[in-house]
Motif scaffolding. Structure first.
Motif, PDB file in Angstrom:
ATOM      1  N   ASP A 111       0.830  -1.200   0.000  1.00  0.00           N
ATOM      2  CA  ASP A 111       0.000   0.000   0.000  1.00  0.00           C
ATOM      3  C   ASP A 111       0.869   1.256   0.000  1.00  0.00           C
ATOM      4  O   ASP A 111       0.580   2.228  -0.668  1.00  0.00           O
ATOM      5  CB  ASP A 111      -0.892   0.048   1.253  1.00  0.00           C
ATOM      6  CG  ASP A 111      -1.690  -1.232   1.413  1.00  0.00           C
ATOM      7  OD1 ASP A 111      -2.129  -1.772   0.386  1.00  0.00           O
ATOM      8  OD2 ASP A 111      -1.857  -1.689   2.566  1.00  0.00           O
ATOM      9  N   ARG A 112       1.908   1.219   0.866  1.00  0.00           N
ATOM     10  CA  ARG A 112       2.792   2.386   0.910  1.00  0.00           C
ATOM     11  C   ARG A 112       4.191   1.926   1.291  1.00  0.00           C
ATOM     12  O   ARG A 112       4.402   0.737   1.538  1.00  0.00           O
ATOM     13  CB  ARG A 112       2.265   3.454   1.874  1.00  0.00           C
ATOM     14  CG  ARG A 112       2.131   3.001   3.287  1.00  0.00           C
ATOM     15  CD  ARG A 112       1.388   4.055   4.123  1.00  0.00           C
ATOM     16  NE  ARG A 112       1.362   3.597   5.510  1.00  0.00           N
ATOM     17  CZ  ARG A 112       2.304   3.895   6.394  1.00  0.00           C
ATOM     18  NH1 ARG A 112       3.329   4.666   6.048  1.00  0.00           N
ATOM     19  NH2 ARG A 112       2.237   3.430   7.617  1.00  0.00           N
ATOM     20  N   SER A 146       8.928   8.814   2.066  1.00  0.00           N
ATOM     21  CA  SER A 146       7.855   7.862   2.330  1.00  0.00           C
ATOM     22  C   SER A 146       6.623   8.295   1.570  1.00  0.00           C
ATOM     23  O   SER A 146       6.510   9.459   1.171  1.00  0.00           O
ATOM     24  CB  SER A 146       7.559   7.772   3.831  1.00  0.00           C
ATOM     25  OG  SER A 146       7.005   8.988   4.275  1.00  0.00           O
ATOM     26  N   GLY A 147       5.709   7.374   1.342  1.00  0.00           N
ATOM     27  CA  GLY A 147       4.492   7.737   0.624  1.00  0.00           C
ATOM     28  C   GLY A 147       3.770   6.513   0.105  1.00  0.00           C
ATOM     29  O   GLY A 147       4.176   5.380   0.355  1.00  0.00           O
ATOM     30  N   GLU A 148       2.676   6.783  -0.642  1.00  0.00           N
ATOM     31  CA  GLU A 148       1.923   5.695  -1.256  1.00  0.00           C
ATOM     32  C   GLU A 148       2.827   4.949  -2.235  1.00  0.00           C
ATOM     33  O   GLU A 148       3.669   5.561  -2.905  1.00  0.00           O
ATOM     34  CB  GLU A 148       0.745   6.284  -2.054  1.00  0.00           C
ATOM     35  CG  GLU A 148      -0.197   7.140  -1.259  1.00  0.00           C
ATOM     36  CD  GLU A 148      -1.213   6.309  -0.511  1.00  0.00           C
ATOM     37  OE1 GLU A 148      -1.777   5.382  -1.136  1.00  0.00           O
ATOM     38  OE2 GLU A 148      -1.422   6.550   0.688  1.00  0.00           O
ATOM     39  N   SER A 149       2.630   3.645  -2.343  1.00  0.00           N
ATOM     40  CA  SER A 149       3.480   2.858  -3.227  1.00  0.00           C
ATOM     41  C   SER A 149       3.408   3.338  -4.671  1.00  0.00           C
ATOM     42  O   SER A 149       4.416   3.397  -5.369  1.00  0.00           O
ATOM     43  CB  SER A 149       3.078   1.388  -3.161  1.00  0.00           C
ATOM     44  OG  SER A 149       3.325   0.883  -1.873  1.00  0.00           O
TER      45      SER A 149
END
Lengths: 236, 287
Positions: free
Chosen positions: A204-205, A217-220
């Motif tokens: 998901d991330r 970092s973040g959404e995939s």
């Protein structure tokens, strides 16, 4: 569910993990990306309690775990499936699995239920239940390692580079199985990978680790499109 | 033929003691990754504790044996806790030195408490049986039977119980064992208890036949090492087969050639076997 605040870890006087903070919620499927030597394994070993952080706190379901011995953390439902698999090579497949259910050794019914569950997830392990683990191929050993980690019914699974050294076809199967564990068994998964493409396709991330610090970092899907990630980890 | 059978009987009797002591040594070696040099001295202390409980306190042979075994299990746990556990994360050489220190301590302790001269535990079963020309005392038969019962019991424990399987798991992969939720320190403690208790069983069975002396631990400890190396480091079947083999080699060599050379045969066999198979009889080599 898992909360790291300003975690620093030294190994032999060298600071390997610098000031890492992250948070993972129940049911999430999160990737930890980074090149060789970025500190992914050290971070996972710190979370699992094999290494103790020099400063910072780690909480699991509201309980501080950064000073707890490993077996107590396992008892809370946070299990690391380590790099290099760390199986018991001269024990049979089934005994390896039963050792994985050690925290619930008094509840034979649940042990049997979990055994049936991992056997249906990995039918090949059932076929070879009496074979010594050390005689398995790399892919089979990795399946056994994941299956053993699932035997204690963990709430959260840390998977440290499960694709390492496996053939591309096997990596694909492995990725499907890991997604299935997250969706069907509702196990929260934190997956460390050098194979960023595979990891970002199923999670998901994600977090990106560089020289022991969390740089992104973040959404995939966003990470997949990110220029710096593409350059450094996907190679396109 | 009668000489041969007599020597085979004696060989099996000695071999029973060797097998039990080597078994305890190999169990702990698997867990610690270093040999417990003081293992022979635990055997010696077990013999003296039998003397203490059975004769000094007058509990009798069997109650004395049970007490000695229990007391030695506790001694084993204490040894693990105060001698080896603090050195867990340290270089191996530290544990080696600690092992030598504890064997010197145990030997001096026995010397101070019980004196340097030998002590005799009265033989509870001095009767003789004559079977096919072989003379055997009941106590010697008891040594053989006791060893078989102990070995089978231990085998059952290791293969059929979860607690027993944890010993193998920790020996094969310490970190892997931790990550499955096994309390590795508790397993170490339990292994030391079993190791010291089995040494006490061996000493209790044989002490009505031979004199107790503070030096008896060093000789037997050395032989247990030969057996463990001969059988393959950390191998349980290796320790058992190696134990009986060494007993037979000594008895037959001693009986047919000269008893003065019995240690020569033992060490000679070690050199020969290691020259042919460097990993020992049951050794698996590096995995």
């Amino acid at each position: 569910m898992l909360k790291l605040r300003n975690v620093h870890t030294d190994i032999g006087g060298m600071q390997i993990i610098h000031n890492v903070s992250m948070e993972i919620s129940q049911g999430e499927f999160v990737a930890l990306l980074g090149s060789n030597g970025a500190g992914k394994t050290t971070l996972f070993r710190t979370i699992a309690g094999v290494l103790k952080p020099n400063s910072g706190t780690i909480e699991f379901n509201g309980v501080e775990i950064h000073r707890m011995p490993v077996h107590k953390i396992v008892g809370l439902g946070l299990v690391l499936c380590p790099q290099g698999r760390q199986l018991f090579p001269q024990l049979s497949v089934e005994k390896n699995l039963l050792m994985g259910a050690y925290p619930m050794r008094k509840d034979k019914m649940r042990m049997q239920k979990n055994l049936d569950r991992v056997y249906s997830l990995f039918p090949i392990l059932k076929e070879r239940s009496n074979q010594q683990a050390g005689t398995f191929s790399g892919g089979e050993q990795q399946m056994l390692a994941i299956a053993r980690a699932l035997m204690s019914d963990p709430q959260m699974l840390l998977l440290d580079e499960p694709s390492l050294g496996l053939a591309p076809l096997i990596v694909k199967q492995m990725a499907d199985t890991i997604s299935e564990i997250n969706k069907e068994l509702d196990t929260t998964i934190f997956l460390s990978e050098q194979n960023a493409n595979m990891a970002l396709n199923i999670t998901d991330r994600g977090y990106v680790l560089e020289n022991g610090a969390c740089v992104l970092s973040g959404e995939s899907s966003q990470l997949q499109d990110d220029e710096s990630v593409r350059k450094a980890y996907i190679g396109a | 033929m009668e000489l041969f059978l007599q020597q085979v009987f004696n060989g099996i009797m000695f071999g029973s003691t060797y097998a039990i002591v080597a078994l305890g040594l190999t169990l702990v070696m698997g867990i610690l990754n270093i040999p417990n040099f003081a293992h022979g001295h635990l055997y010696m202390l077990g013999g003296y504790l039998l003397f203490f409980f059975a004769i000094t306190l007058g509990l009798g042979y069997w109650a004395g044996l049970v007490m000695a075994v229990i007391a030695m299990a506790v001694v084993g746990m204490i040894m693990e806790r105060i001698v080896y556990r603090p050195l867990n994360e340290q270089p191996h050489i530290n544990a080696f030195i600690a092992a030598v220190g504890s064997l010197l301590f145990l030997e001096s302790f026995a010397m101070v408490v019980w004196g340097a001269q030998g002590l005799r535990v009265e033989n509870p079963y001095p009767q003789m049986i004559d079977f096919m020309g072989v003379t055997m005392s009941v106590q010697r038969l008891l040594v053989i039977i006791g060893a078989i019962v102990l070995i089978l019991g231990l085998h059952f424990f290791m293969k059929k119980t979860i607690a027993g399987a944890t010993i193998e798991a920790v020996a094969q992969n310490r970190e892997g064992a931790m990550l499955t939720g096994i309390n590795v320190n508790r397993v170490s403690s339990m292994t030391f208890a079993i190791s010291a208790a089995t040494a006490a069983v061996a000493a209790s069975l044989i002490s009505p036949i031979f004199m107790l002396s503070p030096a008896m631990g060093a000789i037997l400890g050395m032989k247990a090492f030969i057996i463990v190396i001969l059988g393959g480091m950390g191998s349980i079947p290796g320790a058992i087969v190696g134990g009986y083999l060494l007993g037979l080699i000594e008895a037959l060599g001693g009986g047919y050639i000269s008893a003065d050379y019995k240690d020569v045969f033992a060490f000679g066999a070690l050199i020969l076997i290691l020259a042919i198979k460097p990993t020992g009889l049951f050794g698996k080599g590096e995995v």
